[in-house]
Write an enzyme that holds these catalytic residues in place. Structure first.
Site, mmCIF file in Angstrom:
data_model
loop_
_atom_site.group_PDB
_atom_site.id
_atom_site.type_symbol
_atom_site.label_atom_id
_atom_site.label_comp_id
_atom_site.label_asym_id
_atom_site.label_seq_id
_atom_site.Cartn_x
_atom_site.Cartn_y
_atom_site.Cartn_z
ATOM 1 N N ALA A 65 42.319 -16.886 -50.815
ATOM 2 C CA ALA A 65 43.566 -16.251 -50.391
ATOM 3 C C ALA A 65 43.368 -15.729 -48.969
ATOM 4 O O ALA A 65 42.238 -15.469 -48.542
ATOM 5 C CB ALA A 65 43.901 -15.106 -51.335
ATOM 6 N N GLY A 108 40.362 -17.761 -54.217
ATOM 7 C CA GLY A 108 41.595 -18.360 -54.732
ATOM 8 C C GLY A 108 41.622 -19.873 -54.578
ATOM 9 O O GLY A 108 42.319 -20.557 -55.327
ATOM 10 N N GLU A 111 39.762 -21.079 -57.536
ATOM 11 C CA GLU A 111 40.634 -20.848 -58.694
ATOM 12 C C GLU A 111 41.752 -21.883 -58.749
ATOM 13 O O GLU A 111 42.132 -22.336 -59.830
ATOM 14 C CB GLU A 111 41.208 -19.424 -58.633
ATOM 15 N N GLU A 131 34.516 -12.962 -53.862
ATOM 16 C CA GLU A 131 35.345 -11.760 -53.732
ATOM 17 C C GLU A 131 34.519 -10.482 -53.722
ATOM 18 O O GLU A 131 34.914 -9.480 -53.120
ATOM 19 C CB GLU A 131 36.377 -11.697 -54.869
HETATM 20 N N1 DAK Z 1 41.402 -15.673 -45.182
HETATM 21 C C1 DAK Z 1 41.804 -15.616 -43.883
HETATM 22 N N2 DAK Z 1 41.136 -16.280 -42.891
HETATM 23 C C2 DAK Z 1 40.044 -16.988 -43.213
HETATM 24 C C3 DAK Z 1 39.595 -17.086 -44.552
HETATM 25 C C4 DAK Z 1 40.328 -16.388 -45.558
HETATM 26 N N3 DAK Z 1 40.018 -16.459 -46.853
HETATM 27 N N4 DAK Z 1 38.478 -17.854 -44.554
HETATM 28 C C5 DAK Z 1 38.268 -18.237 -43.277
HETATM 29 N N5 DAK Z 1 39.217 -17.714 -42.468
HETATM 30 C C6 DAK Z 1 39.358 -17.878 -41.034
HETATM 31 C C7 DAK Z 1 38.346 -17.045 -40.283
HETATM 32 O O1 DAK Z 1 38.797 -15.709 -40.157
HETATM 33 C C8 DAK Z 1 38.288 -17.748 -38.960
HETATM 34 O O2 DAK Z 1 39.429 -17.397 -38.206
HETATM 35 P P1 DAK Z 1 39.314 -16.990 -36.622
HETATM 36 O O3 DAK Z 1 38.302 -15.900 -36.574
HETATM 37 O O4 DAK Z 1 38.836 -18.260 -35.977
HETATM 38 O O5 DAK Z 1 40.692 -16.597 -36.257
HETATM 39 C C9 DAK Z 1 38.443 -19.228 -39.340
HETATM 40 O O6 DAK Z 1 39.034 -19.218 -40.641
HETATM 41 C C10 DAK Z 1 37.112 -19.963 -39.430
HETATM 42 O O7 DAK Z 1 36.271 -19.218 -40.295
HETATM 43 P P2 DAK Z 1 34.760 -18.836 -39.891
HETATM 44 O O8 DAK Z 1 34.645 -18.649 -38.432
HETATM 45 O O9 DAK Z 1 34.360 -17.706 -40.769
HETATM 46 O O10 DAK Z 1 34.005 -20.174 -40.297
HETATM 47 P P3 DAK Z 1 32.518 -20.335 -40.846
HETATM 48 O O11 DAK Z 1 32.279 -21.806 -40.891
HETATM 49 O O12 DAK Z 1 31.562 -19.480 -40.102
HETATM 50 O O13 DAK Z 1 32.590 -19.774 -42.354
HETATM 51 C C11 DAK Z 1 33.520 -19.501 -44.567
HETATM 52 C C12 DAK Z 1 33.376 -20.405 -43.302
HETATM 53 C C13 DAK Z 1 34.557 -20.181 -45.476
HETATM 54 C C14 DAK Z 1 32.194 -19.426 -45.289
HETATM 55 C C15 DAK Z 1 33.973 -18.080 -44.125
HETATM 56 O O14 DAK Z 1 35.134 -18.221 -43.295
HETATM 57 C C16 DAK Z 1 34.293 -17.183 -45.290
HETATM 58 O O15 DAK Z 1 33.416 -16.611 -45.901
HETATM 59 N N6 DAK Z 1 35.606 -17.027 -45.589
HETATM 60 C C17 DAK Z 1 36.064 -16.091 -46.587
HETATM 61 C C18 DAK Z 1 35.808 -16.610 -47.982
HETATM 62 C C19 DAK Z 1 36.290 -15.628 -49.044
HETATM 63 O O16 DAK Z 1 35.856 -14.470 -49.063
HETATM 64 N N7 DAK Z 1 37.184 -16.055 -49.935
HETATM 65 C C20 DAK Z 1 37.790 -15.217 -50.945
HETATM 66 C C21 DAK Z 1 39.069 -14.588 -50.406
HETATM 67 S S1 DAK Z 1 39.772 -13.428 -51.576
HETATM 68 C C22 DAK Z 1 45.559 -12.342 -56.382
HETATM 69 C C23 DAK Z 1 44.699 -13.167 -57.047
HETATM 70 C C24 DAK Z 1 43.702 -13.823 -56.348
HETATM 71 C C25 DAK Z 1 43.537 -13.652 -55.009
HETATM 72 C C26 DAK Z 1 44.409 -12.828 -54.359
HETATM 73 C C27 DAK Z 1 45.428 -12.170 -55.036
HETATM 74 N N8 DAK Z 1 46.560 -11.603 -57.143
HETATM 75 C C28 DAK Z 1 46.276 -11.215 -58.490
HETATM 76 C C29 DAK Z 1 47.760 -11.171 -56.480
HETATM 77 C C30 DAK Z 1 42.441 -14.314 -54.311
HETATM 78 C C31 DAK Z 1 41.620 -13.644 -53.490
HETATM 79 C C32 DAK Z 1 40.690 -14.375 -52.606
HETATM 80 O O17 DAK Z 1 40.613 -15.590 -52.574
#
Ligand code: DAK
Length: 257
Positions: A65, A108, A111, A131
């Site tokens: 997400a 997400g 998921e 997360e």
């Molecule tokens: N959200 C927003 N931007 C993201 C992102 C994300 N999840 N993942 C990557 N980006 C963006 C980065 O901020 C970066 O943007 P700029 O800085 O260039 O503007 C760009 O994508 C490239 O990312 P990186 O520079 O970090 O690239 P790397 O190759 O170094 O790393 C990575 C890739 C995928 C390992 C890293 O970006 C990363 O760790 N990303 C976050 C992964 C994460 O934590 N995912 C979980 C998110 S929380 C809900 C139910 C479920 C959910 C929500 C609500 N309800 C019940 C309502 C779900 C929640 C989630 O998924």
């Protein structure tokens, strides 16, 4: 129809949705999820489509997400917003949906892939629920679907310590159907989807429903449910056609009736 966050197309009887936020690793913001579900619903309602594929790009299926969109949300906003409903809508699509996954499928994104019916993964695919690194837990089925797939011990490591699964590990645990080189992942998904899309449409839907019932019902209820769906298929033209085609050594022509 033009979209802001996705690309759609069809190939034969296969409807394809491709996430298109490459600079943000296909982070699933509300707009992307809305467009994706609207496109899948439209394919689901289209008799010319028999199976769907959801995919991303080489680097990321989807990195979760959109954290930037969520960062300042209040509990009431998280409770109130329709976000989680998108994943629920995906699991209610009646036709088969295949995820073609390369690169990161995180949070997400993981998921969403797990809410599809099958996953064709490239060798570069990585699955995870990181997360915990954000001070939250999975909220769209990760703790449940991942645990059902890989078992408690590994699921705990994935949820509690942010461990990623490689494509081969995911295959070993039955999370994905097959692992192929990155350059052919879409071809492979399309081949599988085309084969499935050519099959008897009503039987396909009911087969999907019966398998998914495993997650909702006791064995006895599931068996009874399967039996009812089985009997019901004997009211379809496709059942008569399929059996007649077998007996007369010809190829069946499905009507979806
Ligand atoms: N959200 C927003 N931007 C993201 C992102 C994300 N999840 N993942 C990557 N980006 C963006 C980065 O901020 C970066 O943007 P700029 O800085 O260039 O503007 C760009 O994508 C490239 O990312 P990186 O520079 O970090 O690239 P790397 O190759 O170094 O790393 C990575 C890739 C995928 C390992 C890293 O970006 C990363 O760790 N990303 C976050 C992964 C994460 O934590 N995912 C979980 C998110 S929380 C809900 C139910 C479920 C959910 C929500 C609500 N309800 C019940 C309502 C779900 C929640 C989630 O998924």
């Amino acid at each position: 129809m033009t979209h802001q966050y996705i690309l759609t197309r069809s190939e034969g009887r296969v409807g394809i949705v491709q996430f298109n936020r490459p600079k943000a690793m296909n982070a699933l913001n509300r707009g992307l999820m809305q467009e994706t579900m609207d496109a899948l619903d439209a394919f689901d309602a289209d008799d010319a489509i028999g199976c769907m594929i959801v995919t991303g790009n080489e680097r990321a299926f989807a990195a979760g997400a959109d954290i930037k969109e969520m960062a300042t949300a209040t509990p009431a906003e998280m409770l109130d917003n329709p976000f989680i409903g998108y994943w629920d809508r995906l699991s209610k699509i009646s036709k088969p949906v295949i995820a073609a996954v390369s690169g990161y499928a995180l949070g997400g994104g993981c998921e969403l892939a797990m809410a599809c019916d099958m996953i064709v993964a490239s060798e570069t695919a990585q699955f995870g629920q990181p997360e915990i690194n954000l001070g939250i837990i999975p909220g769209a089925g990760g703790t449940q679907r991942m645990t059902l797939a890989v078992g408690k011990a590994l699921a705990m490591e994935i949820m509690l310590n942010g461990r990623f699964l490689s494509a081969d590990e995911a295959l070993n645990y039955g999370l994905v159907n097959r692992v192929v080189p990155a350059e052919v992942v879409m071809d492979e998904a399309l081949k599988l989807a085309s084969e499935i899309a050519a099959r008897a449409p009503i039987a396909l839907r009911l087969a999907k429903e019966a398998v998914n019932a495993v997650y909702e019902m006791s064995l006895q209820s599931g068996l009874a449910h399967e039996r009812r769906l089985f009997y019901m298929l004997f009211s379809t033209e496709d059942q008569s056609e399929g059996m007649d085609a077998f007996i007369n050594k010809r190829k069946a022509v499905w009507q979806g009736k």
